[in-house]
Design a protein around this motif. Structure first.
Motif, short mmCIF file in Angstrom:
data_model
loop_
_atom_site.label_atom_id
_atom_site.label_comp_id
_atom_site.label_asym_id
_atom_site.label_seq_id
_atom_site.Cartn_x
_atom_site.Cartn_y
_atom_site.Cartn_z
N ILE A 1 0.85 -1.19 0.00
CA ILE A 1 0.00 0.00 0.00
C ILE A 1 0.89 1.24 0.00
CG2 ILE A 1 -1.74 1.32 1.26
CD1 ILE A 1 -2.62 -1.38 2.52
N SER A 2 0.56 2.16 -0.87
CA SER A 2 1.27 3.43 -0.94
C SER A 2 0.25 4.55 -0.74
CB SER A 2 1.95 3.56 -2.29
OG SER A 2 2.59 4.80 -2.40
N ILE A 3 0.53 5.45 0.18
CA ILE A 3 -0.36 6.57 0.47
C ILE A 3 0.40 7.85 0.12
CG2 ILE A 3 -1.68 7.79 2.23
CD1 ILE A 3 -1.62 5.03 3.77
N ASN A 4 -0.16 8.63 -0.78
CA ASN A 4 0.49 9.86 -1.22
C ASN A 4 -0.46 11.03 -1.11
OD1 ASN A 4 3.11 8.81 -2.22
ND2 ASN A 4 1.74 7.60 -3.49
N ARG A 5 0.09 12.18 -0.76
CA ARG A 5 -0.69 13.41 -0.72
C ARG A 5 -1.11 13.77 -2.14
NH1 ARG A 5 -1.25 16.88 3.22
NH2 ARG A 5 0.57 16.18 4.34
N ALA A 6 -2.36 14.14 -2.31
CA ALA A 6 -2.87 14.53 -3.62
C ALA A 6 -2.39 15.94 -3.95
CB ALA A 6 -4.40 14.49 -3.62
N SER A 7 -2.31 16.23 -5.24
CA SER A 7 -1.92 17.57 -5.65
C SER A 7 -3.11 18.52 -5.50
CB SER A 7 -1.45 17.56 -7.10
OG SER A 7 -2.54 17.30 -7.95
N ARG A 8 -2.86 19.79 -5.55
CA ARG A 8 -3.93 20.78 -5.41
C ARG A 8 -4.96 20.67 -6.53
NH1 ARG A 8 -2.34 25.75 -2.16
NH2 ARG A 8 -0.42 25.08 -1.15
N THR A 9 -4.53 20.21 -7.68
CA THR A 9 -5.47 20.07 -8.80
C THR A 9 -6.43 18.91 -8.62
OG1 THR A 9 -3.86 18.73 -10.03
CG2 THR A 9 -3.85 21.11 -10.44
N ASP A 10 -6.14 18.01 -7.69
CA ASP A 10 -7.02 16.87 -7.40
C ASP A 10 -8.10 17.20 -6.37
OD1 ASP A 10 -5.61 15.22 -9.11
OD2 ASP A 10 -4.31 14.44 -7.52
N HIS A 11 -8.11 18.44 -5.88
CA HIS A 11 -9.08 18.85 -4.86
C HIS A 11 -10.49 18.42 -5.25
CE1 HIS A 11 -10.61 21.24 -1.56
NE2 HIS A 11 -11.54 21.69 -2.36
N VAL B 1 -9.85 15.71 -3.32
CA VAL B 1 -9.08 14.54 -2.87
C VAL B 1 -7.86 15.03 -2.10
CG1 VAL B 1 -7.74 12.53 -3.62
CG2 VAL B 1 -9.85 13.15 -4.83
N ARG B 2 -7.63 14.45 -0.91
CA ARG B 2 -6.48 14.84 -0.08
C ARG B 2 -5.34 13.85 -0.18
NH1 ARG B 2 -8.23 16.74 5.69
NH2 ARG B 2 -6.11 17.51 5.63
N TRP B 3 -5.68 12.54 -0.32
CA TRP B 3 -4.66 11.50 -0.45
C TRP B 3 -5.10 10.50 -1.50
CZ3 TRP B 3 -6.69 12.71 4.43
CH2 TRP B 3 -5.83 13.44 5.25
N TRP B 4 -4.13 9.82 -2.07
CA TRP B 4 -4.38 8.69 -2.96
C TRP B 4 -3.79 7.45 -2.31
CZ3 TRP B 4 -7.52 8.88 -6.99
CH2 TRP B 4 -7.77 10.11 -7.60
N ILE B 5 -4.56 6.37 -2.27
CA ILE B 5 -4.06 5.08 -1.82
C ILE B 5 -3.91 4.20 -3.05
CG2 ILE B 5 -4.55 2.97 -0.54
CD1 ILE B 5 -6.03 4.51 1.48
N GLN B 6 -2.71 3.71 -3.25
CA GLN B 6 -2.45 2.76 -4.33
C GLN B 6 -2.16 1.42 -3.68
OE1 GLN B 6 0.78 4.89 -6.08
NE2 GLN B 6 -0.54 5.83 -7.62
N THR B 7 -2.88 0.40 -4.10
CA THR B 7 -2.69 -0.93 -3.51
C THR B 7 -2.31 -1.93 -4.58
OG1 THR B 7 -5.00 -1.59 -3.78
CG2 THR B 7 -4.42 -0.45 -1.74
N ARG B 8 -1.54 -2.91 -4.15
CA ARG B 8 -1.18 -4.02 -5.03
C ARG B 8 -1.19 -5.29 -4.20
NH1 ARG B 8 4.56 -3.78 -6.90
NH2 ARG B 8 4.81 -4.99 -5.03
N SER B 9 -1.98 -6.23 -4.64
CA SER B 9 -2.06 -7.53 -3.99
C SER B 9 -2.02 -8.57 -5.11
CB SER B 9 -3.34 -7.65 -3.18
OG SER B 9 -3.43 -8.91 -2.59
N GLY B 10 -0.88 -9.21 -5.28
CA GLY B 10 -0.72 -10.11 -6.41
C GLY B 10 -0.78 -9.32 -7.70
#
Length: 101
Positions: A40-50, A52-61
Motif C-alpha cells: 500500500i502506498s499513500i500519497n498526498r494529492a496535488s492541489r489540482t485533485d481537490h 481529494v487529499r490522499w491517494w491510496i495505491q494498492t497491489r495484492s498479487g
C-alpha cells in the motif's frame, strides 16, 4: 505526513494487524503486509485533485487499485477494507457521566 504516519501506525496496531512494515518517504507512506502480500502506498494529492487529499495505491498479487481519500476517516476506512477488517461498533462520545441517564 508525519502526523498521518502516526495515526496510521497506531490504527494498524489497534486493529491487531501484525507482520507489516511501514515507512515514511518524501511525499508518502508505504505499508507492506507480508502474510497477505499487500503493498500500500499513500500519497498526498496535488492541489489540482481537490477535494481529494490522499491517494491510496494498492497491489495484492496482480490486482492493483488507486483509491481517492477525501478525509482521514476515508483514508482509515480504505485501509481497513484493504486488510479485510470489518467496521467496529459505533461509539458515542459524551461530555459528562450525567449524560448517561
Amino acid at each position: 505526513m508525519e502526523k498521518i504516519f502516526i495515526v496510521i501506525a497506531e490504527s494498524l496496531k489497534s486493529w491487531g494487524i501484525d507482520d507489516y512494515f511501514i515507512r515514511q518517504q518524501n511525499k508518502g507512506i508505504t505499508i507492506h503486509h507480508e502474510k497477505k502480500n499487500i503493498f500500500i502506498s499513500i500519497n498526498r494529492a496535488s492541489r489540482t485533485d481537490h477535494p481529494v487529499r490522499w491517494w491510496i495505491q494498492t497491489r495484492s498479487g496482480e490486482d492493483k487499485q488507486e483509491l481517492p481519500c477525501l478525509s482521514i476517516i476515508g483514508l482509515l476506512g480504505n485501509l481497513r477494507d484493504q486488510f479485510g477488517i470489518k467496521s467496529s461498533t459505533a461509539l458515542r462520545v459524551i461530555s459528562k457521566l450525567d449524560d448517561l441517564s
